[in-house]
Scaffold this active site. Structure first.
Site, short mmCIF file in Angstrom:
data_model
loop_
_atom_site.label_atom_id
_atom_site.label_comp_id
_atom_site.label_asym_id
_atom_site.label_seq_id
_atom_site.Cartn_x
_atom_site.Cartn_y
_atom_site.Cartn_z
N SER A 134 0.99 -1.24 0.16
CA SER A 134 -0.08 -0.13 0.11
C SER A 134 1.00 1.25 -0.14
O SER A 134 1.95 0.99 0.52
CB SER A 134 -0.83 -0.01 1.25
OG SER A 134 -1.47 1.04 1.43
N TYR A 147 -1.93 -0.68 10.62
CA TYR A 147 -1.90 -1.01 9.16
C TYR A 147 -0.61 -0.49 8.43
O TYR A 147 0.14 -1.16 7.70
CB TYR A 147 -3.19 -0.30 8.64
CG TYR A 147 -3.37 -0.66 7.11
CD1 TYR A 147 -3.69 -1.81 6.62
CD2 TYR A 147 -3.33 0.43 6.27
CE1 TYR A 147 -3.67 -2.02 5.15
CE2 TYR A 147 -3.23 0.00 4.79
CZ TYR A 147 -3.69 -1.03 4.43
OH TYR A 147 -3.48 -1.35 3.15
N1 NAP Z 1 -8.87 -0.97 -1.06
C1 NAP Z 1 -7.91 -0.04 -0.79
O1 NAP Z 1 -8.19 1.30 -0.55
C2 NAP Z 1 -6.24 -0.53 -0.68
C3 NAP Z 1 -5.44 0.37 -0.65
C4 NAP Z 1 -4.05 0.00 -0.71
C5 NAP Z 1 -3.83 -1.51 -0.28
N2 NAP Z 1 -4.91 -2.34 -0.38
C6 NAP Z 1 -4.50 -3.78 -0.02
O2 NAP Z 1 -5.01 -4.33 -0.90
C7 NAP Z 1 -5.25 -5.94 -0.59
C8 NAP Z 1 -6.59 -6.42 -0.89
O3 NAP Z 1 -7.63 -5.44 -0.14
P1 NAP Z 1 -8.98 -5.05 -1.13
O4 NAP Z 1 -8.90 -3.76 -1.13
O5 NAP Z 1 -9.00 -6.08 -2.29
O6 NAP Z 1 -9.99 -5.48 0.33
P2 NAP Z 1 -11.21 -6.62 0.34
O7 NAP Z 1 -12.16 -6.50 -0.69
O8 NAP Z 1 -11.61 -6.44 1.73
O9 NAP Z 1 -10.44 -8.18 0.22
C9 NAP Z 1 -9.78 -8.51 1.21
C10 NAP Z 1 -9.65 -10.12 0.94
O10 NAP Z 1 -9.12 -10.58 2.09
C11 NAP Z 1 -9.44 -11.70 2.36
N3 NAP Z 1 -9.30 -12.13 4.06
C12 NAP Z 1 -9.51 -11.09 4.99
N4 NAP Z 1 -9.13 -11.89 6.05
C13 NAP Z 1 -8.72 -12.96 5.73
C14 NAP Z 1 -8.33 -14.22 6.59
N5 NAP Z 1 -8.13 -13.99 7.97
N6 NAP Z 1 -7.85 -15.27 5.82
C15 NAP Z 1 -7.80 -15.12 4.61
N7 NAP Z 1 -8.34 -14.28 3.63
C16 NAP Z 1 -8.92 -13.12 4.44
C17 NAP Z 1 -10.82 -11.42 2.19
O11 NAP Z 1 -11.73 -12.51 1.96
P3 NAP Z 1 -12.73 -13.28 3.11
O12 NAP Z 1 -13.42 -12.36 3.97
O13 NAP Z 1 -13.38 -14.31 2.30
O14 NAP Z 1 -11.66 -14.12 3.93
C18 NAP Z 1 -10.89 -10.66 0.99
O15 NAP Z 1 -10.95 -11.71 -0.24
C19 NAP Z 1 -5.13 -5.80 1.16
O16 NAP Z 1 -3.61 -6.34 1.50
C20 NAP Z 1 -5.23 -4.29 1.49
O17 NAP Z 1 -4.23 -3.99 2.45
C21 NAP Z 1 -6.11 -2.03 -0.37
#
Ligand code: NAP
Length: 256
Positions: A134, A147
């Site tokens: 991130s 985070y």
């Molecule tokens: N969206 C943003 O603004 C943003 C910005 C920068 C970086 N990121 C990074 O991008 C990555 C993906 O995030 P996203 O934006 O796609 O969010 P998201 O839609 O909430 O996806 C997160 C994923 O992680 C899985 N997950 C959560 N807890 C888990 C666990 N204990 N075991 C296994 N899987 C788990 C969730 O699936 P389940 O709930 O089904 O387990 C979901 O598939 C993260 O690392 C986040 O830090 C996001």
């Protein structure tokens, strides 16, 4: 059997990675990992490439024993690993529970390292690892304290690992997006005692563009991928501006 493994595949970036990997790479199967099995099964239906749903909670140690056993049985040729499972929580040290702080460190750091170490014996020259990080990794961020620290760990880990793997010809890229509007991340991050700790998410990007850029940068073996102009500019300026000043600006912006 040439495969990709994507964690966090049930939504957001992970799900988009699965879609684009299927379109762009010639693979025999994609293994998808997350807790919500129904979402993973849905993805598998009608997919042009076989998808193996692996419902696991990556904060639990036994999940890695199950995965290790599966790898030993199938002995796949892993062409790409995407570690996209992760979450953040908005709030100060007093507004985020100890258990949420622990889970963030567990999932964002410990599980990511364990996944990476588990798959490396099954990777050969030309394979790629994308560690989803991130822009929070570029400087400390009050109200996203744990985070941002967890993502600083991921960036540092990925960049050293990339050098360690040069000899084996395996690419490692830390993918550092800015806010993304079409994933579940922000709504989950806001479920704390101080949901409006960050009031607005201006210029947020989309998962499709972030994943497209990340796959391109991974192929080029860039150490860090900053998909989109905001992410790029944040990376650039945080190299030159003292971090205390960046933090002061963030403190102002997040209250606007
Ligand atoms: N969206 C943003 O603004 C943003 C910005 C920068 C970086 N990121 C990074 O991008 C990555 C993906 O995030 P996203 O934006 O796609 O969010 P998201 O839609 O909430 O996806 C997160 C994923 O992680 C899985 N997950 C959560 N807890 C888990 C666990 N204990 N075991 C296994 N899987 C788990 C969730 O699936 P389940 O709930 O089904 O387990 C979901 O598939 C993260 O690392 C986040 O830090 C996001």
């Amino acid at each position: 059997m040439r495969i990709a493994i994507v964690t966090g595949a049930s939504s957001g970036l992970g799900r988009e990675f699965v879609k684009q990997i299927i379109q762009k790479k010639r693979l025999d199967a994609v293994w998808v990992i997350a807790r919500r099995e129904s979402r993973l099964l849905e993805m598998a239906q009608g997919s042009p490439v076989p998808i193996l749903p692996i419902p696991l909670d990556l904060t639990k140690q036994e999940s890695f024993s199950a995965l290790r056993a599966l790898l030993e049985e199938e002995k796949p040729d892993i062409r790409i690993l995407v570690n996209a499972a992760g979450f953040g929580k908005i709030g100060s040290y007093a507004e985020i529970s100890i258990s949420d702080s622990e889970s963030m460190i567990n999932l964002n750091c410990r599980a990511l390292v364990q996944m990476t170490l588990l798959v490396l014996p099954y990777m050969t020259r030309g394979a790629q690892i994308l560690e989803v990080c991130s822009v929070a990794s570029f400087q400390p961020l009050p109200a996203l304290n744990v985070y941002a620290a967890s993502k600083a760990f991921v960036q540092s880990y990925s960049r050293s690992l990339r050098w360690e793997l040069f000899g084996r010809g395996i690419h490692v890229t830390a993918v550092c997006p800015y806010w993304i509007k079409d994933t579940e991340f922000i709504s989950i991050a806001e479920k704390t005692d101080h949901p409006k700790g960050v009031r607005h998410f201006p210029l947020a990007s989309c998962a499709h563009g972030v994943v497209r850029a990340a796959l391109r940068d991974g192929k080029l073996n860039l150490p860090v991928s900053t998909p989109g102009p905001v992410a790029f500019l944040q990376r650039f300026f945080t190299k030159f501006i003292p971090h205390e000043l960046v933090i002061a600006c963030w403190e102002g912006l997040r209250h606007l």
